[in-house]
Design a protein around this motif. Structure first.
Motif, PDB file in Angstrom:
ATOM      1  N   LEU A  18       0.843  -1.189   0.000  1.00 33.73           N
ATOM      2  CA  LEU A  18       0.000   0.000   0.000  1.00 33.73           C
ATOM      3  C   LEU A  18       0.880   1.241   0.000  1.00 33.73           C
ATOM      4  N   VAL A  19       0.558   2.201  -0.856  1.00 34.28           N
ATOM      5  CA  VAL A  19       1.371   3.413  -0.977  1.00 34.28           C
ATOM      6  C   VAL A  19       0.486   4.649  -0.895  1.00 34.28           C
ATOM      7  N   LEU A  20       1.075   5.735  -0.441  1.00 30.82           N
ATOM      8  CA  LEU A  20       0.345   6.994  -0.314  1.00 30.82           C
ATOM      9  C   LEU A  20       0.163   7.633  -1.683  1.00 30.82           C
ATOM     10  N   VAL A  21      -1.080   8.020  -1.995  1.00 32.94           N
ATOM     11  CA  VAL A  21      -1.389   8.660  -3.270  1.00 32.94           C
ATOM     12  C   VAL A  21      -2.288   9.870  -3.028  1.00 32.94           C
ATOM     13  N   VAL A  22      -2.249  10.793  -3.997  1.00 37.36           N
ATOM     14  CA  VAL A  22      -3.152  11.940  -4.000  1.00 37.36           C
ATOM     15  C   VAL A  22      -3.777  12.038  -5.389  1.00 37.36           C
ATOM     16  N   PRO A  23      -4.991  12.568  -5.508  1.00 34.87           N
ATOM     17  CA  PRO A  23      -5.651  12.645  -6.811  1.00 34.87           C
ATOM     18  C   PRO A  23      -4.911  13.586  -7.766  1.00 34.87           C
ATOM     19  N   THR A  24      -4.642  13.111  -8.972  1.00 39.70           N
ATOM     20  CA  THR A  24      -3.911  13.909  -9.948  1.00 39.70           C
ATOM     21  C   THR A  24      -4.610  15.217 -10.270  1.00 39.70           C
ATOM     22  N   ASP A  25      -5.947  15.175 -10.377  1.00 36.75           N
ATOM     23  CA  ASP A  25      -6.653  16.408 -10.741  1.00 36.75           C
ATOM     24  C   ASP A  25      -6.483  17.481  -9.671  1.00 36.75           C
ATOM     25  N   MET A  65      -1.864   1.362  -8.726  1.00 37.12           N
ATOM     26  CA  MET A  65      -1.515   2.773  -8.902  1.00 37.12           C
ATOM     27  C   MET A  65      -0.465   2.986  -9.988  1.00 37.12           C
ATOM     28  N   GLU A  66       0.381   1.979 -10.230  1.00 39.32           N
ATOM     29  CA  GLU A  66       1.388   2.103 -11.289  1.00 39.32           C
ATOM     30  C   GLU A  66       0.747   2.208 -12.670  1.00 39.32           C
ATOM     31  N   GLN A  67      -0.506   1.798 -12.777  1.00 42.80           N
ATOM     32  CA  GLN A  67      -1.205   1.804 -14.060  1.00 42.80           C
ATOM     33  C   GLN A  67      -2.344   2.810 -14.095  1.00 42.80           C
ATOM     34  N   ASP A  68      -2.449   3.663 -13.074  1.00 37.80           N
ATOM     35  CA  ASP A  68      -3.602   4.555 -12.956  1.00 37.80           C
ATOM     36  C   ASP A  68      -3.147   6.011 -12.836  1.00 37.80           C
ATOM     37  N   PRO A  69      -3.111   6.751 -13.938  1.00 43.51           N
ATOM     38  CA  PRO A  69      -2.628   8.135 -13.904  1.00 43.51           C
ATOM     39  C   PRO A  69      -3.585   9.130 -13.246  1.00 43.51           C
ATOM     40  N   THR A  70      -4.730   8.642 -12.761  1.00 41.45           N
ATOM     41  CA  THR A  70      -5.621   9.547 -12.038  1.00 41.45           C
ATOM     42  C   THR A  70      -5.147   9.765 -10.599  1.00 41.45           C
TER      43      THR A  70
END
Length: 203
Positions: free
Chosen positions: A5-12, A51-56
């Motif tokens: 599990l990794v920390l992510v933020v929405p690209t938009d 997430m590696e495949q999801d640019p959002t």
């Protein structure tokens, strides 16, 4: 095996609030507090493989660069690493993901920064890290799904070695040696090198 599990933020939201999302953006010399607020509001821990495949989503990566005066700690990745996109590439940054054990949803990435520091390097010190800026570059598949926080620290003559020598080699070199492999630097390292080369080393 459970996916990391990794920390992510929405690209938009990165685009709207931090000015990211454009290949023309290299390093934004600001944004640490804004990113902390974005993480507090919209950050999440999600499976890395997805997430590696999801640019959002942008994976948040603390990215410290180590100097020793005017020298740079230059690393070369071997083919034993998990990401084939990075094989045989050079790097001046010790980047890593933020995991749930690091905390991080409060916007404080200090624990993740220190953990990655000790996981990648054999050192008996943690330098005082100076925040340089946010690094975003959507021109590569790796950059498209990551957002870097560039930091700079100085070894001040203290010994540094690579921990996972099967995956990396590294040593302090002059700026001319880094420039000599510029075409083989990872994109983030090339951006950080070009940016920091114009600044004095941390003292």
């Amino acid at each position: 095996m459970t996916d990391e599990l990794v920390l992510v933020v929405p690209t938009d939201e990165v685009v709207a609030e931090l000015g990211g999302g454009s290949p023309s953006l290299a390093i934004l010399a600001a944004g640490e507090e804004e990113l902390a607020a974005l993480i507090q509001r919209s950050g999440a821990f999600r499976p890395r493989a997805a997430m590696e495949q999801d640019p959002t989503w942008k994976q948040v990566i603390p990215y410290p660069v180590l100097r020793d005066g005017d020298a740079w700690f230059l690393m070369r990745r071997t083919r034993a690493g998990s990401d084939p996109r990075l094989h045989d590439r050079f790097s001046i940054g010790v980047g890593g993901h933020v995991n749930p054990a690091d905390g991080g949803l409060d916007g404080d990435l200090g624990r993740a920064l220190e953990r990655e520091w000790h996981e990648e390097l054999v050192v008996d010190f943690v330098p005082t890290f100076r925040f340089v800026g946010l690094l975003n570059d959507d021109s590569t598949p790796v950059g498209l799904v990551h957002l870097g926080l560039v930091y700079e620290g100085d070894a001040a003559g203290r010994p540094v070695a690579i921990r996972e020598t099967d995956k990396l080699s590294g040593s302090f070199v002059a700026s001319t040696d880094v420039a000599a492999v510029a075409d083989r630097l990872e994109t983030w390292s090339r951006i950080a090198f070009d940016w920091l080369e114009a600044e004095p080393a941390v003292r």
